[in-house]
Design a protein around this motif. Structure first.
Motif, short mmCIF file in Angstrom:
data_model
loop_
_atom_site.label_atom_id
_atom_site.label_comp_id
_atom_site.label_asym_id
_atom_site.label_seq_id
_atom_site.Cartn_x
_atom_site.Cartn_y
_atom_site.Cartn_z
N ASP A 183 37.49 46.35 42.01
CA ASP A 183 37.28 45.15 41.77
C ASP A 183 37.76 44.41 42.71
OD1 ASP A 183 39.38 43.19 40.35
OD2 ASP A 183 39.97 45.32 40.05
N GLU A 184 37.01 43.17 42.97
CA GLU A 184 37.12 42.22 44.01
C GLU A 184 38.66 41.72 44.20
OE1 GLU A 184 35.06 42.13 41.86
OE2 GLU A 184 32.98 42.40 42.94
N ILE A 185 39.42 41.35 43.08
CA ILE A 185 40.73 40.89 43.18
C ILE A 185 41.66 42.04 43.57
CG2 ILE A 185 42.69 39.90 41.57
CD1 ILE A 185 40.85 38.27 40.34
N THR A 186 41.66 43.19 43.00
CA THR A 186 42.27 44.20 43.22
C THR A 186 42.27 44.65 44.83
OG1 THR A 186 41.95 45.04 41.17
CG2 THR A 186 43.07 46.44 42.69
N ARG A 189 43.89 41.99 46.98
CA ARG A 189 45.15 42.15 46.87
C ARG A 189 45.72 43.10 48.07
NH1 ARG A 189 47.44 40.36 42.04
NH2 ARG A 189 46.85 38.08 41.88
#
Lengths: 198, 245
Positions: A183-186, A189
């Motif tokens: 996903d975008e957040i992972t 990061r």
């Protein structure tokens, strides 16, 4: 619906987390059909666990003594403190055999919508502990979910006043996964925390 | 129709079993939805952070007998990361989703509430306005959409014009829904300064330039009214209001 003690036992098991009515019924009949000695041992353990198990006065981990086995161990590096949410997180990190410092168990994460604020966690104890001892680094190992991140944000702000170096566990792509499913957040990061390899 | 799809913002999650979660969402077309996300707590879950609170996603559901199951999720707005990186924003976002959860129900579409919440979370994540003002503006507007619009421009009892606030201020009564003229004000009504009344009006209208011009003292008075007004109409305390400022 069963009669008497059988139904009482099913109801009691059904109150435990993750145990539905069918599971409660299955466990009850397993106990009814088990050897008497096995059931007695289980009953004794259940009766004594609440009496004997308490929380370590230094780190908040579960223990049978005033200090848990990790806090009592003189070979551990007292200059490193790893802050986790729950005792089970201590076990997970211990399995890595990478960390030789001490822990501090918060007892949860800040979640205002569930009525859990900073005062409901072992944060005051952490601040007192850091003020009393010489610590080289505090490692924030709260869960990599929203509540855990918010708790880490809160602690970072609080720990600035003590001028102790604070680090946060890295987060990014899980080993064994495909990049396209991240996903975008992972993935974001993972980019932020990328390592130079040559 | 075993499969259906909707856009939704995640309001809260509850742990279920070893690695699942029950996710409560406010959807664009179907109101509130509670669905199971299987394996979402595993670090290698295909959902990753897509079903964390404050995230907006395009979600596919499989209808179940009691709870639906989430089968796919694609991020539309990844607001959670920026919100969790600032504790004040996090506290405010909690208030907003808790209020949205109380103001909406399952099987009753609430598209305006959905759009308002998504807009407020986006603004909060981008840090467009002070978090406290974003919260108070959201609460006033969410209550207005629910049919409890406050009035700060005239007397809510007689409709008469409000006299210019004198030294004692203008009466502002939560139970009556706004400002009250001196003739209609019940004895002992709390009174607010003209600045506070003006700030509440600008927050309700979303006039950010004027709202931000007010000082902390005025904002604190407005916050007190908005908190009391919200909890009066929802008829329950908002737990998240105890945290942040």
């Amino acid at each position: 619906m069963y009669e008497g003690i059988i139904q009482d036992l099913i109801d009691e098991f059904g109150r435990l987390p993750g145990i539905g009515p069918k599971s409660a019924q299955r466990i009850t009949f397993h106990i009814v059909q088990s050897q008497s000695a096995d059931v007695t041992r289980l009953a004794e353990l259940l009766a004594t666990v609440r009496e004997r198990v308490r929380f370590c006065t230094q780190c908040g981990n579960v223990s049978e003594q005033e200090l848990c086995s990790i806090c009592r161990d003189a070979r551990r590096d007292a200059g490193l403190i790893c802050v986790v949410e729950e005792p089970k997180d201590v076990v997970a990190i211990e399995r890595t055999r990478q960390f030789r410092g001490l822990y501090h168990v918060l007892g949860g994460a800040i979640s205002p919508i569930d009525g859990v604020g900073p005062d409901d966690l072992n944060i005051t104890q952490l601040m007192r502990r850091l003020a009393d001892t010489e610590v080289r680094e505090v490692i924030l190992a709260t869960d990599p979910n929203l509540e855990g991140e918010a708790t880490a944000t809160y602690l970072t702000r609080l720990l600035k006043t003590l001028e102790v170096p604070v680090s946060r566990l890295a987060s990014g792509l899980p080993v064994g996964g495909d990049l396209e499913f991240a996903d975008e957040i992972t993935l974001g990061r993972a980019f932020e925390g990328r390592l130079t390899v040559s | 129709m075993p499969l259906y799809r909707d856009e939704a913002v995640v309001l809260r999650t509850h742990k279920l079993g070893e690695s699942d979660r029950i996710v409560t969402m406010l959807s664009r077309d179907r109101g509130q939805i509670r669905a199971v996300a299987k394996g979402v707590r595993r670090t290698a879950s295909k959902f990753g952070a897509r079903l964390e609170p404050f995230m907006v996603a395009d979600i596919q559901f499989f209808e179940g007998r009691t709870l639906d199951t989430i089968t796919q999720a694609e991020t539309l707005g990844a607001y959670g990361g920026n919100i969790a990186a600032d504790f004040d924003r996090y506290a405010v976002a909690n208030v907003m989703v808790e209020t949205a959860e109380r103001l909406t129900t399952e099987d009753e579409p609430a598209r305006q509430q959905y759009l308002l919440l998504v807009g407020a979370l986006r603004s909060l994540a981008r840090g467009e306005h002070p978090p406290g003002l974003t919260r108070d503006s959201y609460l006033l507007r969410a209550l207005s959409l629910a049919g409890w619009a406050p009035n700060f421009s005239e007397c809510v009892r007689c409709g008469g014009e409000l006299p210019a606030a004198h030294g004692g201020g203008t009466a502002l009564v939560v139970q009556l829904g706004g400002t009250v003229c001196d003739a209609c004000a019940p004895p002992g009504s709390p009174r607010m300064s003209a600045e506070t009344i003006a700030l509440l009006g600008t927050l309700l209208a979303g006039e950010w330039g004027r709202a931000k011009a007010h000082g902390e003292g005025t904002r604190a008075q407005a916050r007190g009214f908005v908190s009391a007004y919200t909890q009066w109409h929802i008829e329950r305390g908002i737990r998240s209001l105890r945290y942040g400022h």
